[in-house]
Motif scaffolding. Sequence first.
Motif, short mmCIF file in Angstrom:
data_model
loop_
_atom_site.label_atom_id
_atom_site.label_comp_id
_atom_site.label_asym_id
_atom_site.label_seq_id
_atom_site.Cartn_x
_atom_site.Cartn_y
_atom_site.Cartn_z
N GLU A 11 46.93 24.30 35.99
CA GLU A 11 47.15 25.51 36.77
C GLU A 11 45.68 25.97 36.93
O GLU A 11 45.10 26.45 36.09
CB GLU A 11 47.70 26.76 36.14
N ALA A 12 45.22 26.36 38.23
CA ALA A 12 43.94 26.50 38.66
C ALA A 12 43.88 28.01 38.79
O ALA A 12 44.74 28.95 39.23
CB ALA A 12 43.60 26.12 39.89
N VAL A 13 42.98 28.65 38.05
CA VAL A 13 42.59 30.18 38.07
C VAL A 13 41.65 30.37 38.92
O VAL A 13 40.48 29.89 39.19
CB VAL A 13 42.37 30.72 36.82
N LYS A 14 42.00 31.14 40.03
CA LYS A 14 41.18 31.44 41.17
C LYS A 14 40.11 32.82 40.61
O LYS A 14 41.06 33.88 40.67
CB LYS A 14 41.77 32.03 42.47
N PRO A 15 38.91 32.48 40.58
CA PRO A 15 38.25 33.70 40.36
C PRO A 15 38.20 34.78 41.37
O PRO A 15 38.06 34.55 42.66
CB PRO A 15 36.49 33.22 40.18
N GLY A 16 38.09 36.17 41.17
CA GLY A 16 37.99 37.34 41.95
C GLY A 16 39.07 37.69 42.65
O GLY A 16 39.41 38.64 43.45
N LEU A 17 40.39 36.97 42.25
CA LEU A 17 41.63 37.55 42.92
C LEU A 17 42.18 38.66 41.77
O LEU A 17 42.16 38.25 40.77
CB LEU A 17 42.54 36.29 43.12
N ARG A 18 42.80 39.65 42.54
CA ARG A 18 43.35 40.68 41.69
C ARG A 18 44.90 40.82 42.09
O ARG A 18 45.25 40.48 43.01
CB ARG A 18 42.90 41.98 41.90
N LYS A 19 45.53 41.06 40.81
CA LYS A 19 47.01 41.49 41.05
C LYS A 19 47.27 42.62 42.29
O LYS A 19 46.63 43.50 42.06
CB LYS A 19 47.76 41.80 39.95
N PRO A 20 48.20 42.31 43.41
CA PRO A 20 48.19 43.43 44.25
C PRO A 20 48.76 44.72 43.74
O PRO A 20 49.67 44.46 43.00
CB PRO A 20 48.90 42.76 45.37
N VAL A 21 48.29 45.82 44.09
CA VAL A 21 48.80 47.09 43.92
C VAL A 21 49.83 47.67 45.00
O VAL A 21 49.19 47.87 46.12
CB VAL A 21 47.82 48.12 43.47
N PHE A 22 50.96 47.59 44.84
CA PHE A 22 51.85 48.03 45.85
C PHE A 22 51.87 49.50 46.00
O PHE A 22 52.10 50.38 44.82
CB PHE A 22 53.47 47.54 45.62
N ILE A 23 51.96 49.99 47.17
CA ILE A 23 51.89 51.39 47.43
C ILE A 23 53.15 51.94 48.30
O ILE A 23 53.63 51.01 48.71
CB ILE A 23 50.50 52.04 48.24
N LYS A 24 53.42 53.08 48.35
CA LYS A 24 54.58 53.80 49.16
C LYS A 24 53.82 54.13 50.63
O LYS A 24 52.83 54.64 50.65
CB LYS A 24 55.25 54.78 48.48
#
Length: 155
Positions: A11-24
């Motif tokens: 599994e490749a870990v991509k640097p700099g990617l963040r988990k998205p924050v869902f908004i309303k």
Amino acid sequence: MATTMNSNPNEAVKPGLRKPVFIKVDQLKPGTCGHTLTVKVLSSKTVLQRGRSVSQHPRHTRIAECLVGDETGTIVFTARNDQVDMMKPGATVILRNAKIDMFKGTMRLAVDKWGRVEVTEPATFAVKEDNNLSLVEYELSLDAKPMTVKRGRCG
């Protein structure tokens, strides 16, 4: 210094990617970008369909205004080209890296080439149709300072 190992070496870990924050929808503000939302499509109306075959590669431009929303409110989403096909009434879509464009003093949601529109599983929420953010008119102040964005730029 402790290091963490990835449990799956393939599994490749991509640097700099963040988990998205869902908004309303009701959290959207003029001049902002980088939003991730899950919305239902209530309606879609084609406002421009133009084909051009000046060169060897025909170029088509399609624009549709779509009313989308969630349990907090609704807003007009401007779909362009391939996005128009995904914005069918009743569909649930995820809008990634969406931005707010201003049109005649009102907010419109859009996803440009830096974002993505994805059709997803049908949502279970009921759309709050009596809170349409695109019906609110904003006044442009001449002495207003431009909004700053922490990461990247809008537009």
